[in-house]
Design an enzyme around this catalytic site. Sequence first.
Site, PDB file in Angstrom:
ATOM      1  N   CYS A 116     -14.041  -0.424  -0.770  1.00 37.09           N
ATOM      2  CA  CYS A 116     -13.420  -1.727  -1.065  1.00 37.09           C
ATOM      3  C   CYS A 116     -13.444  -2.686   0.119  1.00 37.09           C
ATOM      4  CB  CYS A 116     -11.986  -1.531  -1.558  1.00 37.09           C
ATOM      5  SG  CYS A 116     -11.933  -0.734  -3.167  1.00 37.09           S
ATOM      6  N   HIS A 256      -7.765  -8.153  -0.722  1.00 32.11           N
ATOM      7  CA  HIS A 256      -8.416  -7.276  -1.705  1.00 32.11           C
ATOM      8  C   HIS A 256      -7.475  -7.044  -2.887  1.00 32.11           C
ATOM      9  CE1 HIS A 256     -10.629  -4.118  -3.537  1.00 32.11           C
ATOM     10  NE2 HIS A 256      -9.778  -3.165  -3.203  1.00 32.11           N
ATOM     11  N   ASN A 286      -9.626  -4.342 -10.191  1.00 34.71           N
ATOM     12  CA  ASN A 286     -10.222  -4.094  -8.876  1.00 34.71           C
ATOM     13  C   ASN A 286     -11.742  -4.028  -9.022  1.00 34.71           C
ATOM     14  OD1 ASN A 286     -11.122  -3.090  -6.444  1.00 34.71           O
ATOM     15  ND2 ASN A 286      -9.595  -1.475  -6.286  1.00 34.71           N
TER      16      ASN A 286
HETATM   17  O1  UT7 Z   1      -9.149  -0.354  -3.831  1.00 32.23           O
HETATM   18  C1  UT7 Z   1      -9.246   0.826  -3.109  1.00 32.23           C
HETATM   19  C2  UT7 Z   1      -7.938   1.303  -2.675  1.00 32.23           C
HETATM   20  N1  UT7 Z   1      -7.153   1.711  -3.798  1.00 32.23           N
HETATM   21  C3  UT7 Z   1      -5.901   1.348  -3.885  1.00 32.23           C
HETATM   22  O2  UT7 Z   1      -5.448   0.590  -3.065  1.00 32.23           O
HETATM   23  C4  UT7 Z   1      -5.080   1.915  -4.989  1.00 32.23           C
HETATM   24  C5  UT7 Z   1      -3.792   2.430  -4.456  1.00 32.23           C
HETATM   25  N2  UT7 Z   1      -2.956   3.100  -5.460  1.00 32.23           N
HETATM   26  C6  UT7 Z   1      -2.375   2.438  -6.487  1.00 32.23           C
HETATM   27  O3  UT7 Z   1      -2.604   1.270  -6.698  1.00 32.23           O
HETATM   28  C7  UT7 Z   1      -1.336   3.164  -7.296  1.00 32.23           C
HETATM   29  O4  UT7 Z   1      -1.053   4.385  -6.676  1.00 32.23           O
HETATM   30  C8  UT7 Z   1      -1.756   3.438  -8.760  1.00 32.23           C
HETATM   31  C9  UT7 Z   1      -1.775   2.147  -9.543  1.00 32.23           C
HETATM   32  C10 UT7 Z   1      -3.121   4.090  -8.810  1.00 32.23           C
HETATM   33  C11 UT7 Z   1      -0.733   4.355  -9.415  1.00 32.23           C
HETATM   34  O5  UT7 Z   1       0.570   3.784  -9.316  1.00 32.23           O
HETATM   35  P1  UT7 Z   1       1.799   4.654  -8.742  1.00 32.23           P
HETATM   36  O6  UT7 Z   1       2.974   3.794  -8.813  1.00 32.23           O
HETATM   37  O7  UT7 Z   1       1.391   5.194  -7.402  1.00 32.23           O
HETATM   38  O8  UT7 Z   1       1.918   5.791  -9.814  1.00 32.23           O
HETATM   39  P2  UT7 Z   1       1.864   7.380  -9.592  1.00 32.23           P
HETATM   40  O9  UT7 Z   1       0.478   7.832  -9.378  1.00 32.23           O
HETATM   41  O10 UT7 Z   1       2.917   7.754  -8.585  1.00 32.23           O
HETATM   42  O11 UT7 Z   1       2.369   7.874 -11.001  1.00 32.23           O
HETATM   43  C12 UT7 Z   1       3.693   7.625 -11.477  1.00 32.23           C
HETATM   44  C13 UT7 Z   1       3.813   8.184 -12.870  1.00 32.23           C
HETATM   45  C14 UT7 Z   1       3.316   9.629 -12.983  1.00 32.23           C
HETATM   46  O12 UT7 Z   1       4.122  10.273 -13.952  1.00 32.23           O
HETATM   47  P3  UT7 Z   1       5.336  11.229 -13.493  1.00 32.23           P
HETATM   48  O13 UT7 Z   1       4.719  12.300 -12.652  1.00 32.23           O
HETATM   49  O14 UT7 Z   1       6.275  10.325 -12.732  1.00 32.23           O
HETATM   50  O15 UT7 Z   1       5.893  11.697 -14.800  1.00 32.23           O
HETATM   51  C15 UT7 Z   1       1.917   9.479 -13.514  1.00 32.23           C
HETATM   52  O16 UT7 Z   1       1.483  10.613 -14.234  1.00 32.23           O
HETATM   53  O17 UT7 Z   1       2.996   7.425 -13.766  1.00 32.23           O
HETATM   54  C16 UT7 Z   1       2.071   8.297 -14.440  1.00 32.23           C
HETATM   55  N3  UT7 Z   1       0.835   7.579 -14.646  1.00 32.23           N
HETATM   56  C17 UT7 Z   1       0.620   6.758 -15.684  1.00 32.23           C
HETATM   57  N4  UT7 Z   1       1.388   6.421 -16.743  1.00 32.23           N
HETATM   58  C18 UT7 Z   1       0.884   5.544 -17.629  1.00 32.23           C
HETATM   59  C19 UT7 Z   1      -0.274   7.574 -13.843  1.00 32.23           C
HETATM   60  N5  UT7 Z   1      -1.197   6.736 -14.373  1.00 32.23           N
HETATM   61  C20 UT7 Z   1      -0.681   6.233 -15.511  1.00 32.23           C
HETATM   62  C21 UT7 Z   1      -1.154   5.321 -16.473  1.00 32.23           C
HETATM   63  N6  UT7 Z   1      -0.344   5.010 -17.513  1.00 32.23           N
HETATM   64  N7  UT7 Z   1      -2.381   4.766 -16.408  1.00 32.23           N
END
Ligand code: UT7
Length: 332
Positions: A116, A256, A286
């Site tokens: 990225c 970004h 993204n």
């Molecule tokens: O561009 C390159 C660099 N990349 C980035 O900068 C991305 C950085 N990361 C992120 O933007 C975020 O971590 C994400 C958007 C990918 C995920 O958001 P988060 O707030 O970190 O969510 P998480 O992975 O901690 O998941 C929270 C909950 C989990 O459920 P439990 O364990 O709390 O029950 C996940 O299983 O949300 C669940 N979850 C979803 N639920 C609905 C994960 N993905 C989804 C989804 N829809 N698509």
Amino acid sequence: MSKLTAAITAVGGYVPDFVLSNKVLETMVDTNDEWITTRTGIKERRILKDKDKGTSFLAIKAAEDLIQKSGVNPAEIDMVLLATTTPDMPVAATAVYVATQIGAVNAFAYDLQAACSSFLYGMSTAAAYVQSGRYKKVLLIGADKMSSIIDYTDRATCIIFGDGAGAALFEPNEEGLGLQDEILRSDGIGREFLKIEAGGSLLPPSHETIDNGQHYVHQDGKTVFKYAVSNMADVSERIMQRNDLGHDDVNWLIAHQANRRIIDATASRMNLDESKVLINIEKYGNTTSATLPLLLNDFEHLFKKGDNLIFASFGGGFTWGSIYLKWAYDKK
Ligand code: UT7
């Protein structure tokens, strides 16, 4: 004689027509519009549906947009740099094909890959070539067909990424406008957390890697998020400090577009007013190498000659950084 700087003198952009909305994603994986919107800020993303078109198609469109709007003669372009994580093929460089297709017949061309941060690093490269005095017109394109490396059964990644391309022309400037300063960083610790495992020299593609889905992007989102928030904010704050820029001196943040919350955290550390923070993540998601130039293209009409722009990115690798650039023209 004043010091030669490298300025952006024209921009262009392109996104494919097909819109993949959060609503449609709800029918594909276990997710919902509310979760995606609040966690990322994304509402929809564009997808290049044509199976016979790769990243070069997007890059050519963005470059042609720039050429058409600016009137630059492609035969006068000295160099074409393509920032991309999704080249048409592992070999040969996609930039070479793009250069030929757009009529940059006197240019040399190559690809640049830093996930990225590819476009941000590319800005440094393009500017260095221009500042050296060796080349006068360097076309930097950021393009990615992310849909070609995404598993649309994996809700952790398929909601985030989209396809698109943007382009910027770098030329010498004698008024001191253009790139002023940069802080570019990387840390190999990141390769565990955001990767495509197979298809390279370490793990060449095989039936087994395909069966295991190792040709797709895998991301430990939570860990990447943690590193992104602190590192992107750190370098953006530092570049302001070392150039004596207060929050009033910064006109625009070009960050970004990976996650709205990461952008907001960076803006907050820079103490920037919300109106200076440029956002289009809701429309495109993204687009990896294309986020920064697509922002330039979408918001070009707002920029005034002499405006102070701070660019910031964070991506796989890990790679990150910030660039301070003075805008060089008023849009006609
Ligand atoms: O561009 C390159 C660099 N990349 C980035 O900068 C991305 C950085 N990361 C992120 O933007 C975020 O971590 C994400 C958007 C990918 C995920 O958001 P988060 O707030 O970190 O969510 P998480 O992975 O901690 O998941 C929270 C909950 C989990 O459920 P439990 O364990 O709390 O029950 C996940 O299983 O949300 C669940 N979850 C979803 N639920 C609905 C994960 N993905 C989804 C989804 N829809 N698509």
